[in-house]
Design a protein around this motif. Structure first.
Motif, PDB file in Angstrom:
ATOM      1  N   GLU A  47      -0.167  10.311   3.627  1.00  0.00           N
ATOM      2  CA  GLU A  47      -1.041  10.046   4.767  1.00  0.00           C
ATOM      3  C   GLU A  47      -2.490   9.880   4.309  1.00  0.00           C
ATOM      4  OE1 GLU A  47      -0.809  12.971   7.869  1.00  0.00           O
ATOM      5  OE2 GLU A  47      -2.423  12.066   9.012  1.00  0.00           O
ATOM      6  N   GLN A  48      -2.959  10.753   3.421  1.00  0.00           N
ATOM      7  CA  GLN A  48      -4.338  10.659   2.932  1.00  0.00           C
ATOM      8  C   GLN A  48      -4.559   9.372   2.146  1.00  0.00           C
ATOM      9  OE1 GLN A  48      -4.571  14.352   0.773  1.00  0.00           O
ATOM     10  NE2 GLN A  48      -5.134  15.544   2.577  1.00  0.00           N
ATOM     11  N   CYS A  49      -3.590   9.000   1.323  1.00  0.00           N
ATOM     12  CA  CYS A  49      -3.700   7.767   0.546  1.00  0.00           C
ATOM     13  C   CYS A  49      -3.744   6.553   1.471  1.00  0.00           C
ATOM     14  CB  CYS A  49      -2.522   7.666  -0.425  1.00  0.00           C
ATOM     15  SG  CYS A  49      -2.536   6.177  -1.454  1.00  0.00           S
ATOM     16  N   LEU A  50      -2.896   6.547   2.497  1.00  0.00           N
ATOM     17  CA  LEU A  50      -2.881   5.431   3.450  1.00  0.00           C
ATOM     18  C   LEU A  50      -4.209   5.350   4.199  1.00  0.00           C
ATOM     19  CD1 LEU A  50       0.756   5.711   4.818  1.00  0.00           C
ATOM     20  CD2 LEU A  50      -0.166   3.920   3.332  1.00  0.00           C
ATOM     21  N   GLU A  51      -4.755   6.510   4.575  1.00  0.00           N
ATOM     22  CA  GLU A  51      -6.044   6.511   5.271  1.00  0.00           C
ATOM     23  C   GLU A  51      -7.150   5.984   4.366  1.00  0.00           C
ATOM     24  OE1 GLU A  51      -5.328   9.993   8.608  1.00  0.00           O
ATOM     25  OE2 GLU A  51      -6.499  10.479   6.833  1.00  0.00           O
ATOM     26  N   ARG A  52      -7.116   6.362   3.073  1.00  0.00           N
ATOM     27  CA  ARG A  52      -8.099   5.817   2.128  1.00  0.00           C
ATOM     28  C   ARG A  52      -7.943   4.305   1.999  1.00  0.00           C
ATOM     29  NH1 ARG A  52      -6.804  10.495  -0.683  1.00  0.00           N
ATOM     30  NH2 ARG A  52      -5.389   9.378  -2.058  1.00  0.00           N
ATOM     31  N   GLY A  53      -6.728   3.814   2.215  1.00  0.00           N
ATOM     32  CA  GLY A  53      -6.458   2.388   2.146  1.00  0.00           C
ATOM     33  C   GLY A  53      -6.766   1.656   3.444  1.00  0.00           C
ATOM     34  N   ILE A  73      -3.245   6.355  10.638  1.00  0.00           N
ATOM     35  CA  ILE A  73      -1.907   6.810  11.002  1.00  0.00           C
ATOM     36  C   ILE A  73      -1.850   7.179  12.478  1.00  0.00           C
ATOM     37  CG2 ILE A  73      -0.156   8.576  10.578  1.00  0.00           C
ATOM     38  CD1 ILE A  73      -0.400   6.621   8.303  1.00  0.00           C
ATOM     39  N   ARG A  74      -2.866   7.852  12.992  1.00  0.00           N
ATOM     40  CA  ARG A  74      -2.849   8.283  14.392  1.00  0.00           C
ATOM     41  C   ARG A  74      -2.832   7.071  15.325  1.00  0.00           C
ATOM     42  NH1 ARG A  74      -4.778  12.102  11.523  1.00  0.00           N
ATOM     43  NH2 ARG A  74      -6.813  11.300  11.054  1.00  0.00           N
ATOM     44  N   GLU A  75      -3.567   6.025  14.994  1.00  0.00           N
ATOM     45  CA  GLU A  75      -3.590   4.825  15.816  1.00  0.00           C
ATOM     46  C   GLU A  75      -2.251   4.108  15.752  1.00  0.00           C
ATOM     47  OE1 GLU A  75      -7.109   2.136  15.914  1.00  0.00           O
ATOM     48  OE2 GLU A  75      -5.651   0.683  15.154  1.00  0.00           O
ATOM     49  N   ALA A  76      -1.642   4.113  14.589  1.00  0.00           N
ATOM     50  CA  ALA A  76      -0.361   3.431  14.407  1.00  0.00           C
ATOM     51  C   ALA A  76       0.763   4.114  15.179  1.00  0.00           C
ATOM     52  CB  ALA A  76       0.006   3.357  12.930  1.00  0.00           C
ATOM     53  N   LEU A 127       0.831  -1.200   0.000  1.00  0.00           N
ATOM     54  CA  LEU A 127       0.000   0.000   0.000  1.00  0.00           C
ATOM     55  C   LEU A 127       0.873   1.261   0.000  1.00  0.00           C
ATOM     56  CD1 LEU A 127      -2.762   1.378   0.090  1.00  0.00           C
ATOM     57  CD2 LEU A 127      -2.709   1.124   2.586  1.00  0.00           C
ATOM     58  N   ILE A 128       1.920   1.255   0.793  1.00  0.00           N
ATOM     59  CA  ILE A 128       2.824   2.411   0.839  1.00  0.00           C
ATOM     60  C   ILE A 128       3.482   2.604  -0.527  1.00  0.00           C
ATOM     61  CG2 ILE A 128       4.989   3.281   1.802  1.00  0.00           C
ATOM     62  CD1 ILE A 128       4.093   2.040   4.481  1.00  0.00           C
ATOM     63  N   ALA A 129       3.939   1.510  -1.128  1.00  0.00           N
ATOM     64  CA  ALA A 129       4.568   1.611  -2.448  1.00  0.00           C
ATOM     65  C   ALA A 129       3.573   2.149  -3.469  1.00  0.00           C
ATOM     66  CB  ALA A 129       5.102   0.247  -2.877  1.00  0.00           C
ATOM     67  N   LYS A 130       2.339   1.655  -3.413  1.00  0.00           N
ATOM     68  CA  LYS A 130       1.298   2.117  -4.340  1.00  0.00           C
ATOM     69  C   LYS A 130       1.028   3.611  -4.139  1.00  0.00           C
ATOM     70  CE  LYS A 130      -3.454   0.981  -5.659  1.00  0.00           C
ATOM     71  NZ  LYS A 130      -4.602   0.121  -5.370  1.00  0.00           N
ATOM     72  N   CYS A 131       0.945   4.035  -2.873  1.00  0.00           N
ATOM     73  CA  CYS A 131       0.700   5.451  -2.570  1.00  0.00           C
ATOM     74  C   CYS A 131       1.871   6.315  -3.025  1.00  0.00           C
ATOM     75  CB  CYS A 131       0.446   5.640  -1.073  1.00  0.00           C
ATOM     76  SG  CYS A 131      -1.141   4.977  -0.511  1.00  0.00           S
TER      77      CYS A 131
END
Length: 189
Positions: A174-180, A184-187, A120-124
């Protein structure tokens, strides 16, 4: 600083050259007034919108007798736009060190990282525009060994431009990861 209101009447009449002369003296103070917003909004976009609005309201501008009234109006417009954009985004920028730590953990040695998160990070990261992607990659690849000024110079950017591109990359990632589905805040707790 000279009184830039000498150009106000010509600007109000639609004189583009007068606006260019006014802009030459006004751009730096307007940018400086947005410095505190650089981490949370795209200050370049705010600056451009401010200049458009100044051009549009110039015919209705009335001097108050003090120097640089149009510049003071532009700074007020810029700061109000930046505040509105901050509220609209409802973002709390993640600290650069936290984002870099999360990326390092996700991209860690085989067997210790989450392969779905790594994908997911690579995709973002692939979705990032060129300049923000370059700034993010430079920061991550330096592992803190090079200052932002050095990284910016390597990329042929001014330090401020580098920081804005890095901030954009961080926010977009961050926005892309949240959409996925990644909180982030929990992590980070």
């Amino acid at each position: 600083m000279t009184n830039l209101d000498v150009h106000a009447a010509a600007i109000a009449a639609g004189d583009e050259r007068a606006f260019a002369r006014w802009l030459a003296g006004s751009e730096a103070p307007i940018r400086a007034s947005l410095r505190s917003f650089a981490a949370s909004v795209d200050t370049e976009a705010v600056l451009q919108e401010t200049l458009l609005r100044v051009w549009q309201v110039a015919p209705r501008f009335e001097a108050d007798g003090r120097d640089n009234g149009l510049l003071r109006l532009a700074i007020r417009i810029a700061r109000n736009l930046a505040i509105s954009e901050t509220r609209r985004l409802r973002t709390r920028p993640i600290e650069p060190d936290d984002l870099e730590r999360h990326l390092a953990e996700a991209m860690g040695p085989a067997g210790t990282s989450d392969p779905l998160l790594a994908r997911l990070i690579a995709k973002c990261r692939e979705k990032l525009p060129t300049k923000p992607a370059q700034a993010l990659a430079a920061r991550l690849e330096s592992f803190g060994a090079a200052s932002d000024a050095v990284l910016a110079e390597r990329l042929g950017m001014q330090k401020n431009t580098f920081l804005q591109n890095f901030t954009r990359a961080r926010r977009m990632l961050e926005q892309c990861l949240e959409r996925g589905g990644v909180d982030i805040r929990e992590a980070s707790t």
